[in-house]
Design a protein around this motif. Structure first.
Motif, PDB file in Angstrom:
ATOM      1  N   ALA A 234      14.833   1.201   6.838  1.00 54.65           N
ATOM      2  CA  ALA A 234      15.783   2.265   6.317  1.00 54.65           C
ATOM      3  C   ALA A 234      14.627   3.360   5.710  1.00 54.65           C
ATOM      4  O   ALA A 234      14.805   4.487   5.636  1.00 54.65           O
ATOM      5  N   SER A 235      13.795   3.485   4.940  1.00 55.55           N
ATOM      6  CA  SER A 235      13.118   3.190   3.840  1.00 55.55           C
ATOM      7  C   SER A 235      12.060   5.064   5.288  1.00 55.55           C
ATOM      8  O   SER A 235      12.197   5.629   4.827  1.00 55.55           O
ATOM      9  N   TRP A 236      11.850   4.001   6.561  1.00 57.73           N
ATOM     10  CA  TRP A 236      11.077   4.287   6.989  1.00 57.73           C
ATOM     11  C   TRP A 236      11.710   5.798   7.485  1.00 57.73           C
ATOM     12  O   TRP A 236      11.133   7.176   7.932  1.00 57.73           O
ATOM     13  N   GLN A 237      12.781   5.490   8.235  1.00 55.29           N
ATOM     14  CA  GLN A 237      14.476   6.018   8.561  1.00 55.29           C
ATOM     15  C   GLN A 237      14.577   7.904   7.421  1.00 55.29           C
ATOM     16  O   GLN A 237      14.250   8.406   8.407  1.00 55.29           O
TER      17      GLN A 237
ATOM     18  N   ALA B 266      14.279 -16.572   6.264  1.00 49.57           N
ATOM     19  CA  ALA B 266      14.673 -16.279   6.908  1.00 49.57           C
ATOM     20  C   ALA B 266      15.282 -14.685   6.555  1.00 49.57           C
ATOM     21  O   ALA B 266      15.251 -13.714   6.977  1.00 49.57           O
ATOM     22  N   VAL B 267      16.603 -15.087   6.302  1.00 51.31           N
ATOM     23  CA  VAL B 267      17.599 -13.898   6.298  1.00 51.31           C
ATOM     24  C   VAL B 267      16.623 -12.820   5.227  1.00 51.31           C
ATOM     25  O   VAL B 267      17.045 -11.866   5.514  1.00 51.31           O
ATOM     26  N   GLY B 268      16.758 -13.249   3.915  1.00 45.33           N
ATOM     27  CA  GLY B 268      15.693 -12.231   2.978  1.00 45.33           C
ATOM     28  C   GLY B 268      14.728 -11.186   3.774  1.00 45.33           C
ATOM     29  O   GLY B 268      14.534 -10.572   3.264  1.00 45.33           O
ATOM     30  N   ASN B 269      14.259 -12.193   4.250  1.00 46.60           N
ATOM     31  CA  ASN B 269      13.218 -10.979   5.273  1.00 46.60           C
ATOM     32  C   ASN B 269      13.624 -10.592   6.273  1.00 46.60           C
ATOM     33  O   ASN B 269      13.106  -9.194   6.383  1.00 46.60           O
ATOM     34  N   ALA B 270      14.724 -10.326   6.674  1.00 47.13           N
ATOM     35  CA  ALA B 270      14.847 -10.136   7.595  1.00 47.13           C
ATOM     36  C   ALA B 270      16.219  -8.742   6.816  1.00 47.13           C
ATOM     37  O   ALA B 270      15.760  -8.036   7.004  1.00 47.13           O
ATOM     38  N   ALA B 271      16.373  -8.477   6.116  1.00 50.27           N
ATOM     39  CA  ALA B 271      16.949  -8.373   5.090  1.00 50.27           C
ATOM     40  C   ALA B 271      16.521  -7.337   4.926  1.00 50.27           C
ATOM     41  O   ALA B 271      16.076  -6.129   4.073  1.00 50.27           O
ATOM     42  N   ALA B 272      14.708  -7.364   4.012  1.00 47.73           N
ATOM     43  CA  ALA B 272      13.692  -6.741   3.654  1.00 47.73           C
ATOM     44  C   ALA B 272      13.070  -5.680   4.725  1.00 47.73           C
ATOM     45  O   ALA B 272      12.926  -4.760   4.612  1.00 47.73           O
ATOM     46  N   VAL B 273      12.815  -6.224   5.617  1.00 49.75           N
ATOM     47  CA  VAL B 273      12.527  -6.050   7.211  1.00 49.75           C
ATOM     48  C   VAL B 273      13.756  -4.310   7.290  1.00 49.75           C
ATOM     49  O   VAL B 273      13.384  -2.452   7.229  1.00 49.75           O
TER      50      VAL B 273
ATOM     51  N   GLY C 273      13.590   7.588   0.176  1.00 47.30           N
ATOM     52  CA  GLY C 273      12.733   6.418   1.630  1.00 47.30           C
ATOM     53  C   GLY C 273      11.635   5.603   0.212  1.00 47.30           C
ATOM     54  O   GLY C 273      11.742   3.938   0.165  1.00 47.30           O
ATOM     55  N   ARG C 274      11.620   5.841  -0.757  1.00 44.61           N
ATOM     56  CA  ARG C 274      10.834   5.524  -1.665  1.00 44.61           C
ATOM     57  C   ARG C 274      11.010   3.681  -2.378  1.00 44.61           C
ATOM     58  O   ARG C 274      11.210   2.929  -2.922  1.00 44.61           O
ATOM     59  N   ASN C 275      12.691   4.467  -3.120  1.00 44.19           N
ATOM     60  CA  ASN C 275      13.797   3.930  -3.573  1.00 44.19           C
ATOM     61  C   ASN C 275      13.906   3.070  -2.962  1.00 44.19           C
ATOM     62  O   ASN C 275      13.996   1.425  -2.743  1.00 44.19           O
ATOM     63  N   LEU C 276      13.945   3.001  -1.437  1.00 44.17           N
ATOM     64  CA  LEU C 276      14.713   2.095  -0.051  1.00 44.17           C
ATOM     65  C   LEU C 276      13.320   0.955  -0.490  1.00 44.17           C
ATOM     66  O   LEU C 276      13.823  -0.546  -0.291  1.00 44.17           O
ATOM     67  N   ALA C 277      12.493   1.491  -0.250  1.00 42.55           N
ATOM     68  CA  ALA C 277      10.979   0.395   0.167  1.00 42.55           C
ATOM     69  C   ALA C 277      11.079  -0.245  -1.444  1.00 42.55           C
ATOM     70  O   ALA C 277      10.515  -1.528  -1.424  1.00 42.55           O
ATOM     71  N   LEU C 278      11.028  -0.001  -2.425  1.00 46.81           N
ATOM     72  CA  LEU C 278      10.674  -0.916  -3.985  1.00 46.81           C
ATOM     73  C   LEU C 278      12.367  -1.326  -3.124  1.00 46.81           C
ATOM     74  O   LEU C 278      12.039  -3.085  -4.553  1.00 46.81           O
ATOM     75  N   GLY C 279      13.297  -1.390  -3.237  1.00 48.53           N
ATOM     76  CA  GLY C 279      14.514  -2.453  -3.283  1.00 48.53           C
ATOM     77  C   GLY C 279      14.495  -3.761  -2.541  1.00 48.53           C
ATOM     78  O   GLY C 279      14.190  -4.506  -2.794  1.00 48.53           O
TER      79      GLY C 279
ATOM     80  N   SER D 199       0.948  -1.475   0.392  1.00 49.31           N
ATOM     81  CA  SER D 199      -0.199   0.065   0.269  1.00 49.31           C
ATOM     82  C   SER D 199       1.059   1.330  -0.023  1.00 49.31           C
ATOM     83  O   SER D 199       0.507   2.812  -1.200  1.00 49.31           O
ATOM     84  N   ALA D 200       1.620   1.390   1.085  1.00 44.75           N
ATOM     85  CA  ALA D 200       2.664   1.911   0.839  1.00 44.75           C
ATOM     86  C   ALA D 200       3.462   2.753  -1.131  1.00 44.75           C
ATOM     87  O   ALA D 200       3.796   3.967  -1.198  1.00 44.75           O
ATOM     88  N   SER D 201       3.752   1.655  -1.320  1.00 43.07           N
ATOM     89  CA  SER D 201       4.488   1.944  -3.119  1.00 43.07           C
ATOM     90  C   SER D 201       3.334   2.309  -3.723  1.00 43.07           C
ATOM     91  O   SER D 201       4.001   2.976  -4.381  1.00 43.07           O
ATOM     92  N   VAL D 202       2.164   1.733  -3.047  1.00 37.39           N
ATOM     93  CA  VAL D 202       0.722   2.031  -4.592  1.00 37.39           C
ATOM     94  C   VAL D 202       1.490   3.805  -4.078  1.00 37.39           C
ATOM     95  O   VAL D 202       1.633   4.911  -5.017  1.00 37.39           O
ATOM     96  N   LEU D 203       1.175   4.447  -2.820  1.00 40.26           N
ATOM     97  CA  LEU D 203       1.260   5.525  -2.635  1.00 40.26           C
ATOM     98  C   LEU D 203       1.851   6.126  -3.173  1.00 40.26           C
ATOM     99  O   LEU D 203       1.824   7.375  -3.386  1.00 40.26           O
TER     100      LEU D 203
END
Length: 163
Positions: free
Chosen positions: A115-118, A103-110, A128-134, A49-53
């Motif tokens: 970092a996107s939120w920060q 799990a490692v992949g999910n941890a990297a995504a989190v 932030g947008r680019n970090l979220a898309l990555g 939803s954040a990415s759509v926005l």
């Protein structure tokens, strides 16, 4: 290569499950269905939803996108806990290895979403947008492995009523 990680994480997952009551709670026995797959919809839905926005919402949607990213990061914690509870019951080493990579992949995504939120909090919305898309790409790859464990390797909690 992944066996040392499996050996190191097995006692941690065992401690998380701890008792039969805790295992049943975290694996969703009370629901009659594994709870981890249900919980994954929460962070993934919030982040999507954040990415759509980000892509179509314009400047006015930036605060909402930031909140969605942050809520997704927070909701990842119970999702991860239930995932480790599932992993702790996997009896076969090959599937445990896939679970570690998942799990490692999910941890990297989190970490990417945090970092996107920060970045968004500092007013760096584009970063932030680019970090979220990555992070979304990483989460998709990790999610593929989770689905592979469930569908192909047939690893999931099963309620006795369905046996």
């Amino acid at each position: 290569m992944l066996d040392p990680a499996v050996r190191a994480l097995s006692p941690v997952a065992g401690a998380l499950i701890g008792s039969e009551e805790r295992r049943r709670l975290l694996q969703g026995d009370w629901l009659g269905h594994a709870i981890h797959p249900l919980l994954t919809d929460l962070p993934l839905g919030l982040w999507t939803s954040a990415s759509v926005l980000d892509l179509v919402g314009g400047k006015d949607s930036r605060p909402a996108a930031r909140r969605l990213v942050g809520l997704g990061v927070l909701s990842a914690a119970p999702t991860a806990i239930t995932g480790w509870a599932e992993w702790g019951s996997i009896p076969r080493r090959p599937e445990q290895r896939v679970g570690v990579v998942h799990a490692v992949g999910n941890a990297a995504a989190v970490v990417g979403y945090a970092a996107s939120w920060q970045a968004r909090r500092r007013g760096e919305h584009g970063r932030g947008r680019n970090l979220a898309l990555g992070a979304a790409i990483v989460a998709a790859a990790a999610g593929y492995l989770g689905a592979h464990l469930n569908e192909v390797r047939e690893v999931a909690s099963e309620h006795p009523a369905f046996e």
